[in-house]
Design a protein around this motif. Sequence first.
Motif, PDB file in Angstrom:
ATOM      1  N   GLU A 280     -12.275  18.564  -7.643  1.00  0.00           N
ATOM      2  CA  GLU A 280     -11.185  17.668  -6.741  1.00  0.00           C
ATOM      3  C   GLU A 280     -11.647  16.203  -6.929  1.00  0.00           C
ATOM      4  OE1 GLU A 280     -12.250  19.248  -3.045  1.00  0.00           O
ATOM      5  OE2 GLU A 280     -10.716  20.946  -3.048  1.00  0.00           O
ATOM      6  N   VAL A 281     -12.946  15.978  -7.055  1.00  0.00           N
ATOM      7  CA  VAL A 281     -13.274  14.529  -7.338  1.00  0.00           C
ATOM      8  C   VAL A 281     -12.485  13.841  -8.593  1.00  0.00           C
ATOM      9  CG1 VAL A 281     -15.126  12.922  -8.015  1.00  0.00           C
ATOM     10  CG2 VAL A 281     -15.512  14.767  -6.068  1.00  0.00           C
ATOM     11  N   LYS A 286      -8.094  10.450 -10.895  1.00  0.00           N
ATOM     12  CA  LYS A 286      -7.011  10.428 -11.784  1.00  0.00           C
ATOM     13  C   LYS A 286      -5.981   9.781 -10.975  1.00  0.00           C
ATOM     14  CE  LYS A 286      -8.067  13.984 -15.237  1.00  0.00           C
ATOM     15  NZ  LYS A 286      -8.084  15.397 -15.719  1.00  0.00           N
ATOM     16  N   GLU A 287      -5.790  10.263  -9.730  1.00  0.00           N
ATOM     17  CA  GLU A 287      -4.584  10.001  -8.662  1.00  0.00           C
ATOM     18  C   GLU A 287      -4.693   8.561  -8.301  1.00  0.00           C
ATOM     19  OE1 GLU A 287      -4.750  12.787  -5.507  1.00  0.00           O
ATOM     20  OE2 GLU A 287      -3.693  14.451  -6.558  1.00  0.00           O
ATOM     21  N   GLU A 288      -6.025   8.327  -8.030  1.00  0.00           N
ATOM     22  CA  GLU A 288      -6.385   6.802  -7.590  1.00  0.00           C
ATOM     23  C   GLU A 288      -5.930   5.928  -8.763  1.00  0.00           C
ATOM     24  OE1 GLU A 288     -10.285   6.364  -6.406  1.00  0.00           O
ATOM     25  OE2 GLU A 288     -10.121   7.503  -4.456  1.00  0.00           O
ATOM     26  N   SER A 289      -6.625   6.344  -9.892  1.00  0.00           N
ATOM     27  CA  SER A 289      -6.227   5.247 -11.318  1.00  0.00           C
ATOM     28  C   SER A 289      -4.530   5.239 -11.562  1.00  0.00           C
ATOM     29  CB  SER A 289      -6.707   6.142 -12.446  1.00  0.00           C
ATOM     30  OG  SER A 289      -6.325   5.293 -13.809  1.00  0.00           O
ATOM     31  N   LYS A 290      -3.646   6.864 -11.203  1.00  0.00           N
ATOM     32  CA  LYS A 290      -2.361   6.483 -11.511  1.00  0.00           C
ATOM     33  C   LYS A 290      -1.729   5.572 -10.457  1.00  0.00           C
ATOM     34  CE  LYS A 290       1.450   9.716 -12.058  1.00  0.00           C
ATOM     35  NZ  LYS A 290       1.919  11.153 -11.988  1.00  0.00           N
ATOM     36  N   ALA A 291      -2.225   5.893  -9.241  1.00  0.00           N
ATOM     37  CA  ALA A 291      -1.584   4.917  -8.165  1.00  0.00           C
ATOM     38  C   ALA A 291      -1.824   3.462  -8.499  1.00  0.00           C
ATOM     39  CB  ALA A 291      -2.203   5.271  -6.962  1.00  0.00           C
ATOM     40  N   LYS A 292      -2.982   3.047  -9.079  1.00  0.00           N
ATOM     41  CA  LYS A 292      -3.420   1.810  -9.124  1.00  0.00           C
ATOM     42  C   LYS A 292      -2.485   1.375 -10.436  1.00  0.00           C
ATOM     43  CE  LYS A 292      -7.115  -1.286 -10.611  1.00  0.00           C
ATOM     44  NZ  LYS A 292      -8.485  -1.332 -10.591  1.00  0.00           N
ATOM     45  N   GLU A 293      -2.286   2.025 -11.247  1.00  0.00           N
ATOM     46  CA  GLU A 293      -1.257   1.562 -12.357  1.00  0.00           C
ATOM     47  C   GLU A 293       0.205   1.428 -11.935  1.00  0.00           C
ATOM     48  OE1 GLU A 293      -1.783   4.517 -15.527  1.00  0.00           O
ATOM     49  OE2 GLU A 293      -3.900   4.013 -16.008  1.00  0.00           O
ATOM     50  N   LEU A 294       0.741   2.478 -11.111  1.00  0.00           N
ATOM     51  CA  LEU A 294       1.846   2.392 -10.663  1.00  0.00           C
ATOM     52  C   LEU A 294       1.880   1.184  -9.798  1.00  0.00           C
ATOM     53  CD1 LEU A 294       2.642   6.057  -9.554  1.00  0.00           C
ATOM     54  CD2 LEU A 294       3.616   4.708 -11.563  1.00  0.00           C
ATOM     55  N   LEU A 295       1.090   0.801  -8.809  1.00  0.00           N
ATOM     56  CA  LEU A 295       0.985  -0.262  -8.043  1.00  0.00           C
ATOM     57  C   LEU A 295       1.094  -1.750  -9.015  1.00  0.00           C
ATOM     58  CD1 LEU A 295       0.881  -1.650  -5.350  1.00  0.00           C
ATOM     59  CD2 LEU A 295      -1.708  -1.604  -5.356  1.00  0.00           C
ATOM     60  N   GLU A 296       0.228  -1.788  -9.865  1.00  0.00           N
ATOM     61  CA  GLU A 296       0.403  -2.821 -10.959  1.00  0.00           C
ATOM     62  C   GLU A 296       1.578  -3.177 -11.639  1.00  0.00           C
ATOM     63  OE1 GLU A 296      -2.980  -2.137 -13.593  1.00  0.00           O
ATOM     64  OE2 GLU A 296      -4.618  -2.928 -12.024  1.00  0.00           O
ATOM     65  N   THR A 297       2.176  -1.892 -12.179  1.00  0.00           N
ATOM     66  CA  THR A 297       3.658  -2.235 -12.634  1.00  0.00           C
ATOM     67  C   THR A 297       4.699  -2.516 -11.724  1.00  0.00           C
ATOM     68  OG1 THR A 297       3.075  -0.016 -14.127  1.00  0.00           O
ATOM     69  CG2 THR A 297       5.373  -0.671 -13.977  1.00  0.00           C
ATOM     70  N   GLU A 298       4.390  -1.843 -10.383  1.00  0.00           N
ATOM     71  CA  GLU A 298       5.468  -2.444  -9.443  1.00  0.00           C
ATOM     72  C   GLU A 298       5.319  -3.977  -9.357  1.00  0.00           C
ATOM     73  OE1 GLU A 298       8.685  -2.001  -6.660  1.00  0.00           O
ATOM     74  OE2 GLU A 298       7.940  -1.031  -8.377  1.00  0.00           O
ATOM     75  N   LEU A 299       4.077  -4.416  -9.046  1.00  0.00           N
ATOM     76  CA  LEU A 299       4.053  -5.801  -8.866  1.00  0.00           C
ATOM     77  C   LEU A 299       4.405  -6.755  -9.923  1.00  0.00           C
ATOM     78  CD1 LEU A 299       0.251  -5.724  -7.471  1.00  0.00           C
ATOM     79  CD2 LEU A 299       2.298  -6.451  -6.231  1.00  0.00           C
ATOM     80  N   VAL A 300       4.264  -6.375 -11.223  1.00  0.00           N
ATOM     81  CA  VAL A 300       4.943  -6.915 -12.389  1.00  0.00           C
ATOM     82  C   VAL A 300       6.441  -6.853 -12.179  1.00  0.00           C
ATOM     83  CG1 VAL A 300       5.178  -6.669 -15.058  1.00  0.00           C
ATOM     84  CG2 VAL A 300       2.952  -6.377 -13.779  1.00  0.00           C
ATOM     85  N   LYS A 301       7.127  -5.923 -12.118  1.00  0.00           N
ATOM     86  CA  LYS A 301       8.512  -5.645 -11.913  1.00  0.00           C
ATOM     87  C   LYS A 301       8.880  -6.671 -10.595  1.00  0.00           C
ATOM     88  CE  LYS A 301       9.184  -1.106 -13.456  1.00  0.00           C
ATOM     89  NZ  LYS A 301       9.584   0.180 -13.360  1.00  0.00           N
ATOM     90  N   ARG A 302       8.277  -6.535  -9.393  1.00  0.00           N
ATOM     91  CA  ARG A 302       8.699  -7.421  -8.518  1.00  0.00           C
ATOM     92  C   ARG A 302       8.582  -8.986  -8.749  1.00  0.00           C
ATOM     93  NH1 ARG A 302       6.931  -5.097  -2.591  1.00  0.00           N
ATOM     94  NH2 ARG A 302       7.849  -3.117  -2.776  1.00  0.00           N
ATOM     95  N   LYS A 303       7.528  -9.407  -9.494  1.00  0.00           N
ATOM     96  CA  LYS A 303       7.152 -10.806  -9.640  1.00  0.00           C
ATOM     97  C   LYS A 303       8.257 -11.066 -10.741  1.00  0.00           C
ATOM     98  CE  LYS A 303       3.761 -14.111 -11.082  1.00  0.00           C
ATOM     99  NZ  LYS A 303       2.297 -14.143 -11.180  1.00  0.00           N
TER     100      LYS A 303
END
Length: 544
Positions: A280-281, A286-303
């Motif tokens: 579970e840990v 993995k989920e946190e890393s994936k969420a962080k990558e998705l957030l960074e990708t979304e920020l790049v797209k928005r910018k």
Amino acid sequence: MVNSLDSSLLRDFFSILLLQVSMWGSDSFLVIGPSEPIVAMLGTDTVLPCRVSPALNLESMELRWFRSQFSEAVYVYRNGMEQAGEQLVDFKGRAELVKDYITEGRVAVRIYSLRISDNGMYKCFFKKDSDFEVATLELKVIGLGSGPHVFMVGPEDKGIRLTCRGKGWFPQPEVQWTDARGEKIPSLSEDETQDDDGLFQIEASLIVRDSSKTEVSCSMKNPFFGQGQVETISIPESFFPRTSPWKIAFVGTFLILGGFVVAVMFLAWKQQQEKRRVWEVQKEKKEESKAKELLETELVKRKQLYQQDWRKAKLYADWRKEQFKVAAITLDPDSAHPNLILSENRKQVSLMENVPQNCDASVYQGQEECEAVFSVLGRNRFNTGRHYWEVQVNIGTVAGPVNKWAVGVCSNTVRREGWFVEGPEKNIWVVAYEKGEVKFPTSPESLSLKQHPQRIGVFLDWEDGDVSFYNMADGSHICSFTGLTFYGTLCPYFSLRGTGTSVTICSGLDYTENCPDSSPNTSVTHLRSCDTGAPQEAKPLLLP
């Protein structure tokens, strides 16, 4: 009788035809909402769009989104502004109007941080004069909970009892047991409960009697979203009850070995729990890393999208700064009112002590309010380009009714003797604080802000004719003057009044801006249009 029937049908036909012709000649319209339910995740943001047909400019119409009753208003727009007093408490601060295409007949209400209580039916009501139409929308809020978690309870009714648990789901998930070949197994029982937030907790039970089914899976799936989760448990064949003639003979042996088996099972269970905890840990990481990558990708797209058309987007102050040149503003002591005190570095201005705050009313007869204006200009001069600077405003520990400040830009030829109005007609474009409210000095309405800004960013776009103000503490947009045409030279403008009031310039770069003076005569044509559509004056822009 046949003739009578024919004449009746003929009259009905002409009545329908006349009704249709009258509708063609009127200003009637239809309100159209989404044909399919709007599906959104719990805790995210979503929009409830509606449009009119034929396309009309909706700025002068009454727009209302409500639940089952007309009075249960989610958002009300009337007379060109939000009517917050009619809004339900649950939606205050969580609903705003998206009106990028309001002149084309398309608007929407954005709801932030969705809750379970937001799930259900909505209606959008559009009214023009005495004509009105209503459309119905459905919002489905989806919550994907945790689980399923499968546990082996123990032997029961000639089999092994399994339990599958999950919590935090909405709506109630579909539970399905399957064996290793994917064949469905019906549940023995299913118990569901709802917590205070409306989320479902479910527990399903199953008794496996077939010893060949050594692997059983439990899946939980959201009925609308289609997404689900599954967990599989392995059942050793030796755990299944068996009928044997030697059972009685071995009862004593089993009793002796019972304690040993319990100890072994406890150790195995403890080891399994440890493995599960480690798994579970790792899964969470993995989920946190994936969420962080998705957030960074979304920020790049928005910018990237923001940079393509940043002038229309009245948000993201930090990104907007990248399009402007930082101006190192310093105060001009020659332009300062005698009652003002300038710091040695020319970065701060404050009011002298024991200065009278009101001017002689007998000199300014006919004025509704007679006040002294203590102002100072910046040394910098602008006649082209895009420039940006920040100021820190302070109204002292106790803000009285006379405390006031104003920051912005003005023509370098403005006459500032005596009392005057700080407004566009004076070639002054500022945002001001007065009587506990932040507003345009020329507008009776105060700006609807979540908090009073203390660190203000001033953005001057000469070519685009735009002066915008932002709260740099949270990057939110305060207001804008748009559609201006400048002639001549502009310079920074500051004014203050009231004990303890001060303004500090906090530019991001440590250099002096060299801008040559232009023509001595400076003038400006008033607003062609504002985001609110009102000419001759500037009004605050609603964030998209």
